[in-house]
Scaffold this motif. Sequence first.
Motif, PDB file in Angstrom:
ATOM      1  N   TYR A   1       0.839  -1.210   0.000  1.00  0.00           N
ATOM      2  CA  TYR A   1       0.000   0.000   0.000  1.00  0.00           C
ATOM      3  C   TYR A   1       0.872   1.258   0.000  1.00  0.00           C
ATOM      4  N   PHE A   2       1.872   1.296   0.873  1.00  0.00           N
ATOM      5  CA  PHE A   2       2.700   2.496   0.978  1.00  0.00           C
ATOM      6  C   PHE A   2       3.584   2.685  -0.264  1.00  0.00           C
ATOM      7  N   LYS A   3       3.898   1.584  -0.930  1.00  0.00           N
ATOM      8  CA  LYS A   3       4.663   1.687  -2.181  1.00  0.00           C
ATOM      9  C   LYS A   3       3.810   2.352  -3.259  1.00  0.00           C
ATOM     10  N   GLU A   4       2.520   1.956  -3.293  1.00  0.00           N
ATOM     11  CA  GLU A   4       1.605   2.495  -4.304  1.00  0.00           C
ATOM     12  C   GLU A   4       1.175   3.922  -3.994  1.00  0.00           C
ATOM     13  N   ASN A   5       1.234   4.300  -2.714  1.00  0.00           N
ATOM     14  CA  ASN A   5       0.779   5.634  -2.303  1.00  0.00           C
ATOM     15  C   ASN A   5       1.918   6.443  -1.695  1.00  0.00           C
ATOM     16  N   ASP A   6       3.062   6.288  -2.273  1.00  0.00           N
ATOM     17  CA  ASP A   6       4.282   6.904  -1.742  1.00  0.00           C
ATOM     18  C   ASP A   6       4.261   8.426  -1.810  1.00  0.00           C
ATOM     19  N   ASP A   7       3.444   8.974  -2.697  1.00  0.00           N
ATOM     20  CA  ASP A   7       3.444  10.418  -2.895  1.00  0.00           C
ATOM     21  C   ASP A   7       2.539  11.158  -1.910  1.00  0.00           C
ATOM     22  N   ALA A   8       1.788  10.415  -1.083  1.00  0.00           N
ATOM     23  CA  ALA A   8       0.777  11.041  -0.215  1.00  0.00           C
ATOM     24  C   ALA A   8       1.167  10.953   1.258  1.00  0.00           C
ATOM     25  N   VAL A   9       0.503  11.815   2.067  1.00  0.00           N
ATOM     26  CA  VAL A   9       0.550  11.655   3.532  1.00  0.00           C
ATOM     27  C   VAL A   9      -0.633  10.771   3.892  1.00  0.00           C
ATOM     28  N   ASN A  10      -0.355   9.529   4.225  1.00  0.00           N
ATOM     29  CA  ASN A  10      -1.416   8.553   4.478  1.00  0.00           C
ATOM     30  C   ASN A  10      -1.922   8.672   5.917  1.00  0.00           C
ATOM     31  N   ILE A  11      -3.246   8.809   6.029  1.00  0.00           N
ATOM     32  CA  ILE A  11      -3.897   8.943   7.338  1.00  0.00           C
ATOM     33  C   ILE A  11      -4.549   7.609   7.652  1.00  0.00           C
ATOM     34  N   VAL A  12      -3.949   6.852   8.560  1.00  0.00           N
ATOM     35  CA  VAL A  12      -4.311   5.455   8.798  1.00  0.00           C
ATOM     36  C   VAL A  12      -5.173   5.337  10.062  1.00  0.00           C
TER      37      VAL A  12
END
Length: 803
Positions: free
Chosen positions: A164-175
């Motif tokens: 998931y983090f590889k695919e969304n590397d460009d964002a600040v992920n709010i988990v």
Amino acid sequence: MKILKFGGKSLSNGEGLDKVVAIILDKVNQGEKIAVVVSARGNATDELEDLLSIAAKNESYKPLLEQFKLEQQNGFADVDLTEEFNVLEKLFEGVSLIGDYSSKIKDQILSIGEVLSAKLLTAILVKNGVNARFADSRELIKTDSKFGDAQPIEQASKKNVVQYFKENDDAVNIVTGFIASNAKNVTTTLGRNGSNYTASLIANYLNAEELQNYTHVDGIYTANPDLVPDAKKIDYLTFNEANELANFGATILHAKTIIPLLEKNIPLRILNTFNHENKGTLIRSTASKEGIKTLSVLENVALVNLEGRGLLGKTGVDARIFKVMGDNDISVSIISQGSSERGIGLVVAADKASTAMIQLEKEFENDFYSKDVNKISVTDNVSVISIIGQDLSTFHKPYTALIRNKIVPILFNNTVTGKNVSLVVKKSELNRALNVIHGEIFGVSKKINIAIFGHGLVGGTLINQILESATAIEKRKDVKLNIFAIANSKNVLLNKNGVTPNWKNEIQNKGTLYSIQDVIDYANENHLENLIAIDNTASADFVENYIPLIESSFDLISSNKVANTLSYSFYKKLRKVLADNQKTYLYETNVGAGLPLIDTIKLLHLSGENITKIKGVFSGTLSYLFNNFSAKDVPFSEILKEAIDNGYTEPDPREDLCGNDVGRKLLILARELDLQNEFEEIAIQNLIPEHLREGSASEFLTKLKEFDAVYAKIKEEQEPNHVLRYIGELSGDLQSDKGNLEVKLVSVPSDTALGGLKGSDSFFEIYTESYGDRPIVIQGAGAGSAVTARGVFGDILRLSDKG
């Protein structure tokens, strides 16, 4: 990458949410790579649990649900939370219809709190120009199906998170924290405080640089600051120390949080959302300085005791006990065993204690019949204090401090390493016990809480001396003197934080009627430790309060001579109560004001020195009278009037002139030598002519000239170069039960030490077997409120050094 985790209080409406957004924006603007894990906002989880309980009882839950929705949406109408609210409505409606719910349904309902929190924060960040993305951890963390306390399946979870983090590397992920799902994608939860666990798992899977846990406090403290005002922030902890903290109730850490971080050596920093400039507490692998780190508390626990003489030496007892605990899903936080009489104490959650007792009674039913087991009982209202980093070699210090404050632990144990000690205490004693231990083992000032009874000349002077010197004493001796009560015969002024220099006005305007029990209760209610009661009255009635004060954990200091000169039976009773309660009674000012007389005599006597005689001038007032009368060619009445005008005498000078005060002082010294004399056995020469002994004080003061002829004659009949002195003398066989006590006017050569006395000095000669005819001489100011108050002050400082 750094993982930021925000707790419920940090995300609450208003300042909290604003601060969280500001922190994230600041890190993004500085180019830091971050991911964010969130808890449910405010008290959302508790509120959802309450709603669930209400719906299950078929009670009216809808108004509360509407209120919950309003709070969650508050001020953010443009954020779409409809889907989550619809799910809640359907689930609560179903629970209400059935009148019950499963753990599976409960997890689905509680999970909505984190989803709402993450969605809202994501929307706010996007609005502020941040490329934020909502990440539902149910799609990332896979667990078993133990609803309410699910265990992650590492391989699947790690694979999902990394992908998931590889695919969304460009964002600040709010988990979303706390929540996950099983192999069938059914929602599960990781247990209460599980958001911390989610954050540490993600940090582990992503090999994060640091996990930053934002809370509502500046870090981890040496104790809970809400319970211990003097608690200090800890800058560094090791993972092992943090793990001990988690196991022993530190709510800031989840017990499972540490392990994923420890595996990858990822530091954990505890920070304050509302003070994010503070560096917080850093938890890391590298060892910090040895020694005690913090006090942790377990509340809402109970102690289950199994006692049985017949079990001594029998094998398998522990196994049976723990099988019962395991079969009934009861976790045991502490176990303590006795050996001489078989006894086992188990600390369990309070809501599990009754089940534990009932199931143990079933297991040991046959042992009751054979009388191998005597009793299985539960002690409620207990708490556990764990001293993290406590070495048993120095445990006597906090333990002695507890006993000195009349706090007796119900049981204690230590870990295998011998570096952590846990104590079970009564819940009512928790606050005071924490403050006592904390003051003893950390580098904070030891607090001495003082109640002063009597605020006349001596008492008032003492209060001012303490207030003026308190700052210097704290700096020099690490002792904080706190006067929490000032009282006279009627009113008391109470302030747990200490009286102010304006105390005279305050007691006049704010003082309240009281009994001694009110002062005791106030000290207990405010968990005040290291208590000292000071009697600066001259009251025989107040002495009756000594025993209740001692039994309520007060040490005593007194300038009042009454207690030591009542009947010998009371004298011994008072000493027994002191010994039984391990309290101290100091009264150095009873005889020599500020002079170290009683201490010297005690030391000589305890060392086995045979004291053969004590004599001297015990009264500063009478010293002044006869020193001046002998040296000047003036009438006795003129010297007496001078003493009265200078305030050297009591308001009624006959209290000085009758000799009873000197007699009491002499009796006190006799009793220090274990003599059993009573006051009535003292031969006292009354200096007042018989016809002046009756009548009022004002009438007496008009007849002072009637002394002149009497004392002129006594003065004239002396041998040449002699002077008059009014002395007390203790003689006879001082190794027997009683000695000879005399108070008398004597004529002595002017060239002797006694004859050369000046001013209002007191003078004492102590004759001993070792020193022969060369006495130990103690001489100095023997009267005056400042001198006496300073002597009482000295006793306070001696008590503060005790233990």
